[in-house]
Write a protein that holds these residues in place. Structure first.
Motif, PDB file in Angstrom:
ATOM      1  N   GLY A  57       0.830  -1.197   0.000  1.00 22.59           N
ATOM      2  CA  GLY A  57       0.000   0.000   0.000  1.00 22.59           C
ATOM      3  C   GLY A  57       0.861   1.242   0.000  1.00 22.59           C
ATOM      4  N   ILE A  58       0.453   2.230  -0.776  1.00 25.90           N
ATOM      5  CA  ILE A  58       1.279   3.425  -0.957  1.00 25.90           C
ATOM      6  C   ILE A  58       1.454   4.207   0.343  1.00 25.90           C
ATOM      7  CG2 ILE A  58      -0.530   5.091  -1.595  1.00 25.90           C
ATOM      8  CD1 ILE A  58       2.617   4.687  -3.663  1.00 25.90           C
ATOM      9  N   ALA A  59       0.406   4.257   1.189  1.00 22.83           N
ATOM     10  CA  ALA A  59       0.498   5.023   2.438  1.00 22.83           C
ATOM     11  C   ALA A  59       1.470   4.379   3.418  1.00 22.83           C
ATOM     12  CB  ALA A  59      -0.886   5.158   3.067  1.00 22.83           C
ATOM     13  N   ASN A  60       1.463   3.043   3.475  1.00 20.85           N
ATOM     14  CA  ASN A  60       2.415   2.338   4.340  1.00 20.85           C
ATOM     15  C   ASN A  60       3.844   2.477   3.818  1.00 20.85           C
ATOM     16  OD1 ASN A  60       0.576   1.332   6.258  1.00 20.85           O
ATOM     17  ND2 ASN A  60       0.020  -0.372   4.931  1.00 20.85           N
ATOM     18  N   LEU A  61       3.995   2.379   2.492  1.00 24.01           N
ATOM     19  CA  LEU A  61       5.320   2.522   1.889  1.00 24.01           C
ATOM     20  C   LEU A  61       5.892   3.903   2.175  1.00 24.01           C
ATOM     21  CD1 LEU A  61       7.414   1.110  -0.050  1.00 24.01           C
ATOM     22  CD2 LEU A  61       6.296   2.361  -1.900  1.00 24.01           C
ATOM     23  N   LEU A  62       5.078   4.933   1.984  1.00 22.93           N
ATOM     24  CA  LEU A  62       5.551   6.296   2.233  1.00 22.93           C
ATOM     25  C   LEU A  62       5.805   6.538   3.717  1.00 22.93           C
ATOM     26  CD1 LEU A  62       6.294   9.084   1.326  1.00 22.93           C
ATOM     27  CD2 LEU A  62       3.857   9.675   1.170  1.00 22.93           C
ATOM     28  N   GLY A  63       4.973   5.950   4.577  1.00 23.79           N
ATOM     29  CA  GLY A  63       5.212   6.078   6.015  1.00 23.79           C
ATOM     30  C   GLY A  63       6.567   5.535   6.411  1.00 23.79           C
ATOM     31  N   LEU A  64       6.939   4.400   5.817  1.00 23.94           N
ATOM     32  CA  LEU A  64       8.239   3.788   6.112  1.00 23.94           C
ATOM     33  C   LEU A  64       9.386   4.617   5.541  1.00 23.94           C
ATOM     34  CD1 LEU A  64       9.535   1.323   7.456  1.00 23.94           C
ATOM     35  CD2 LEU A  64       9.259   0.078   5.307  1.00 23.94           C
ATOM     36  N   ILE A  65       9.213   5.101   4.316  1.00 21.01           N
ATOM     37  CA  ILE A  65      10.250   5.954   3.709  1.00 21.01           C
ATOM     38  C   ILE A  65      10.471   7.210   4.539  1.00 21.01           C
ATOM     39  CG2 ILE A  65      10.743   7.444   1.716  1.00 21.01           C
ATOM     40  CD1 ILE A  65       9.387   5.280  -0.044  1.00 21.01           C
ATOM     41  N   ASN A  66       9.385   7.833   4.968  1.00 13.87           N
ATOM     42  CA  ASN A  66       9.510   9.068   5.754  1.00 13.87           C
ATOM     43  C   ASN A  66      10.144   8.819   7.123  1.00 13.87           C
ATOM     44  OD1 ASN A  66       8.514  10.731   3.781  1.00 13.87           O
ATOM     45  ND2 ASN A  66       6.408  10.657   4.507  1.00 13.87           N
ATOM     46  N   LYS A  67       9.922   7.618   7.680  1.00  8.48           N
ATOM     47  CA  LYS A  67      10.576   7.269   8.938  1.00  8.48           C
ATOM     48  C   LYS A  67      12.090   7.349   8.788  1.00  8.48           C
ATOM     49  CE  LYS A  67      11.204   3.300  12.075  1.00  8.48           C
ATOM     50  NZ  LYS A  67      12.645   3.073  11.801  1.00  8.48           N
ATOM     51  N   PHE A  68      12.615   6.762   7.706  1.00  8.89           N
ATOM     52  CA  PHE A  68      14.065   6.788   7.489  1.00  8.89           C
ATOM     53  C   PHE A  68      14.544   8.178   7.091  1.00  8.89           C
ATOM     54  CE2 PHE A  68      13.279   2.168   6.709  1.00  8.89           C
ATOM     55  CZ  PHE A  68      14.043   1.707   7.766  1.00  8.89           C
ATOM     56  N   ARG A  69      13.734   8.900   6.345  1.00  9.95           N
ATOM     57  CA  ARG A  69      14.112  10.277   5.991  1.00  9.95           C
ATOM     58  C   ARG A  69      14.266  11.132   7.247  1.00  9.95           C
ATOM     59  NH1 ARG A  69      10.052  11.010   0.789  1.00  9.95           N
ATOM     60  NH2 ARG A  69      11.650  10.894  -0.846  1.00  9.95           N
ATOM     61  N   ASN A  70      13.432  10.884   8.247  1.00 10.92           N
ATOM     62  CA  ASN A  70      13.503  11.650   9.490  1.00 10.92           C
ATOM     63  C   ASN A  70      14.657  11.217  10.381  1.00 10.92           C
ATOM     64  OD1 ASN A  70      11.214  13.148   8.816  1.00 10.92           O
ATOM     65  ND2 ASN A  70       9.815  11.678   9.753  1.00 10.92           N
ATOM     66  N   GLU A  71      15.072   9.957  10.262  1.00  8.51           N
ATOM     67  CA  GLU A  71      16.106   9.419  11.144  1.00  8.51           C
ATOM     68  C   GLU A  71      17.515   9.550  10.576  1.00  8.51           C
ATOM     69  OE1 GLU A  71      13.327   5.904  13.185  1.00  8.51           O
ATOM     70  OE2 GLU A  71      14.908   5.375  11.759  1.00  8.51           O
ATOM     71  N   GLU A  72      17.643   9.551   9.262  1.00  4.72           N
ATOM     72  CA  GLU A  72      18.965   9.538   8.625  1.00  4.72           C
ATOM     73  C   GLU A  72      19.237  10.853   7.894  1.00  4.72           C
ATOM     74  OE1 GLU A  72      21.042   7.036   8.998  1.00  4.72           O
ATOM     75  OE2 GLU A  72      19.656   5.640   9.973  1.00  4.72           O
ATOM     76  N   LYS A  73      20.507  11.146   7.695  1.00  5.88           N
ATOM     77  CA  LYS A  73      20.899  12.400   7.027  1.00  5.88           C
ATOM     78  C   LYS A  73      20.884  12.274   5.503  1.00  5.88           C
ATOM     79  CE  LYS A  73      23.869  14.324  10.645  1.00  5.88           C
ATOM     80  NZ  LYS A  73      25.264  14.740  10.982  1.00  5.88           N
TER      81      LYS A  73
END
Length: 349
Positions: A57-73
Motif C-alpha cells: 500500500g502506498i500510504a504504508n510505503l511512504l510512512g516507512l520511507i519518511n521514517k528513514f528520511r527523518n532518522e537519517e541524514k
C-alpha cells in the motif's frame, strides 16, 4: 615481564589501525528503493507467520520511507519502474494516478519500465508534465524531438558525496509493448550509452559513485556488472526478484525488491570518497506490513479519493447471473466460455 613488548606491539598496531580507519574520507548514505509497484495502492492480504496480515500500500510505503528520511541524514530514494498497470485505477486514469501518488513520495529518481507505455507514449508524456520528481532513461531516443525521451541521469549531492544515477529501460521494450504505444521511439545500444554517460559522470560531473537504476531484470543486471565495474551499485526491477540480501557480481552490488510494494529495499553504504568506491555496505528488504509504521495521512486520503473513482465506474450493474460462475483450469467452464465469447465478439470474429 617478557610479555610487555608483545602488549606494546599490539597496542601500537591497534592505534595505527584506528588512525587509518579514522583518516579515511568516508561518507555514509542510505538508499531506499522499490520496483514493479503495478499500482497496488491499497494493501494486499497476506500471511505473516501464523496469522493473516495486510502488506504494501502506498500510504504504508511512504510512512516507512519518511521514517528513514527523518532518522537519517543522507537518504536516496529510487524507483526502478513499472509503477503503472495492475489495478483498475491505473487504467481508468491512464497512469496519472500513479504520478500523483509518486509526487507525494517524491523519489530522487525513477526509471521508466515497459508498463509505463501501456497507455501510449502521448499519455505518458502528458502524465510526466505533472511529475515533481526526476524520471531518467539513457537508452530511449525520441525521434519526434531528436533527443532522449527523458534525461539520462541525475547527479545528487549527499553530504560530502556526489552520486550519479543512470537510468535504463529494458532492451525488450518493443517486444513487450504494442507498437502503436511506442510511436517515434527508438532504443539505443545499452553498452554504448553506458560508456558515454559513465565517462561524462566521472570526468565532467566528478561524481564519487555511479549507480545504475535499471528496469532490465536481475540476470541482465548481472551481465551489466561484469561489463561495467565502474558502476558500483545496481538498483533493479522488471524480473520481480526478491533479493533479501544484495547479489554481488564482479564487486558490483545488485539489489531488487520483489513487486507490488511488499518490500522496501534498504541499502546502507559507506563511500570511500578518495577511492570513488564502496568501502562497506549492508543491505536487506523490509516487509511493508500494515501497522509497523504510521501510514502517511496525505497518501491515505489520496488513495481513498482515487478508489471512489473506481467504485463509481465499476459499481454499475451490467448484468445479472442466474447461476454461479465457476472456473476450471483443466477444461471447459461457464466462466471460461463467457470470457471466450466476449473476446470473440470484441474481435468481430
Amino acid at each position: 615481564m617478557k610479555r610487555r613488548p608483545i602488549y606494546r606491539l599490539i597496542l601500537i598496531f591497534t592505534l595505527i589501525l584506528v588512525q587509518i580507519l579514522f583518516s579515511q574520507n568516508l561518507e555514509k548514505i542510505l538508499i531506499l528503493h522499490w520496483n514493479d509497484f503495478h499500482s497496488q495502492n491499497i494493501p494486499m492480504r497476506s500471511i505473516c507467520g501464523d496469522s493473516t496480515c495486510y502488506i504494501g500500500g502506498i500510504a504504508n510505503l511512504l510512512g516507512l520511507i519518511n521514517k528513514f528520511r527523518n532518522e537519517e541524514k543522507n537518504v536516496l530514494v529510487l524507483n526502478a519502474g513499472d509503477d503503472f498497470q495492475g489495478t483498475p485505477i491505473s487504467s481508468l486514469t491512464k497512469g496519472r494516478s500513479q504520478i500523483e501518488l509518486m509526487n507525494l513520495i517524491n523519489p530522487d529518481a525513477m526509471t521508466l519500465g515497459n508498463h509505463e507505455f501501456d497507455y501510449g507514449r502521448d499519455a505518458l508524456e502528458e502524465n510526466l508534465k505533472i511529475a515533481k520528481f526526476e524520471v531518467i532513461s539513457a537508452n530511449l531516443w525520441d525521434k519526434r524531438k531528436g533527443k532522449l525521451f527523458v534525461k539520462p541521469y541525475i547527479v545528487k549531492k549527499l553530504g560530502k558525496a556526489k552520486i550519479g544515477v543512470i537510468g535504463l529501460i529494458t532492451p525488450e521494450l518493443f517486444k513487450l509493448s504494442l507498437k502503436e504505444n511506442l510511436k517515434d521511439l527508438e532504443l539505443l545500444n545499452t553498452e554504448r550509452v553506458l560508456k558515454q554517460y559513465i565517462n561524462e559522470l566521472k570526468n565532467k560531473e566528478k561524481v564519487d559513485l555511479i549507480i545504475a537504476l535499471t528496469h532490465i531484470g536481475v540476470n541482465e543486471d548481472s551481465i551489466l556488472a561484469t561489463k561495467f565495474p565502474e558502476i558500483k551499485i545496481i538498483i533493479g526491477g522488471h524480473s520481480h526478484t526478491v533479493l533479501q540480501e544484495p547479489k554481488i557480481v564482479n564487486n558490483v552490488i545488485i539489489c531488487q525488491a520483489g513487486s507490488r510494494g511488499e518490500y522496501l529495499g534498504y541499502l546502507e553504504v559507506s563511500i570511500d570518497l578518495d577511492g570513488d568506491s564502496v568501502y562497506s555496505y549492508k543491505g536487506k528488504l523490509i516487509r511493508v506490513i500494515n501497522g509497523i509504521v504510521k501510514p502517511d495521512e496525505t497518501a491515505l486520503k489520496k488513495v481513498e479519493e482515487l478508489e471512489k473513482m473506481v467504485d463509481k465506474e465499476f459499481g454499475q450493474v451490467i448484468g445479472k447471473l442466474e447461476v454461479d460462475w465457476k472456473r476450471n483450469f483443466y477444461g471447459e467452464s461457464n466462466l471460461g466460455n463467457w470470457e471466450a465469447d466476449v473476446m470473440r465478439e470484441f474481435a468481430k470474429n
